[in-house]
Design a protein around this motif. Sequence first.
Motif, PDB file in Angstrom:
ATOM      1  N   TYR A  13     -24.896   0.347   8.679  1.00  0.00           N
ATOM      2  CA  TYR A  13     -24.103   0.311   9.912  1.00  0.00           C
ATOM      3  C   TYR A  13     -23.921   1.738  10.414  1.00  0.00           C
ATOM      4  O   TYR A  13     -23.767   2.662   9.611  1.00  0.00           O
ATOM      5  N   THR A  48     -21.128  -8.677   4.085  1.00  0.00           N
ATOM      6  CA  THR A  48     -22.368  -8.241   4.734  1.00  0.00           C
ATOM      7  C   THR A  48     -23.547  -8.997   4.138  1.00  0.00           C
ATOM      8  O   THR A  48     -24.424  -9.490   4.860  1.00  0.00           O
ATOM      9  N   ASP A  57     -25.698 -11.966  10.642  1.00  0.00           N
ATOM     10  CA  ASP A  57     -25.897 -10.533  10.843  1.00  0.00           C
ATOM     11  C   ASP A  57     -27.380 -10.275  10.549  1.00  0.00           C
ATOM     12  O   ASP A  57     -28.019 -11.071   9.852  1.00  0.00           O
TER      13      ASP A  57
END
Length: 231
Positions: A13, A48, A57
């Motif tokens: 990220y 995540t 994601d």
Amino acid sequence: MEILKVQNLCKTYGKGEAKVDALKNVSFSLEKGEFAAVIGESGSGKSTLLNCIGGLDVPTSGTVLIDGQNLFSMKDEARTIFRRRGIGFIFQAFQLVPELNVEQNILFPLLLDYRQPKQDEVDELLELLGLKDRRKHLPSQLSGGQQQRTAIGRALITRPKLILADEPTGNLDSRNSQDVIALLTRASRRFQQTILMITHNRSLTASVDRVFQVSDGVLTDLGGNKIENEK
Ligand SMILES: Nc1ncnc2c1ncn2[C@@H]1O[C@H](COP(=O)(O)OP(=O)(O)OP(=O)(O)O)[C@@H](O)[C@H]1O
Ligand SMILES: [Mg+2]
């Protein structure tokens, strides 16, 4: 038979000083019907990982194969449909539709797919969830445990091969948490569903088949509670 295969999954990220390597080369696989737990400290990368596996994601690199199909080589629309049919999600905050009753919330993924529910299957599921006498109740008229059991019903109704659960017991007391684990265990046995569940609570991993730990983006297989060739 492998239902989930994760290979060299990386997720980064941000950029520069704000850069976070949330997943570092994560690889593992799960067999059909296997119930696995993921533990790890806050911020270690558990959600995540789950979100990348579920296609909520997008990983920076690496592959996710679900039942042999490469999730990220599909077009967006195909991935959305694949996800809806093949993966069940359960979250800590139950995320029920407040205007829909228990039964309607459970049937929601089928309706999105224009599929007709089979009443006997719905009844069987409500029975399994212990929600038969609450089927017409709205989420606001339910206890926390009942709301989460409704959310589990919604994840199970499409009989997905893979169930992803992010802290499904995070808002529940220990009694309701045990019920949720028992329900998920029953689902994995009865319908041979593969489950990957994040939990903060180490004691809830006692009955699962395998435990993984994520620490600072690195996944370690802590092994299983069961003998390998028992399955
Ligand atoms: N959208 C985002 N943008 C930037 N950084 C993010 C984003 N999402 C997560 N992170 C960072 O990635 C790391 C892993 O986050 P993640 O949510 O996966 O942790 P977690 O293990 O699920 O933690 P918790 O137990 O608190 O839920 C954290 O350091 C977090 O700050
Ligand atoms: Mg999380």
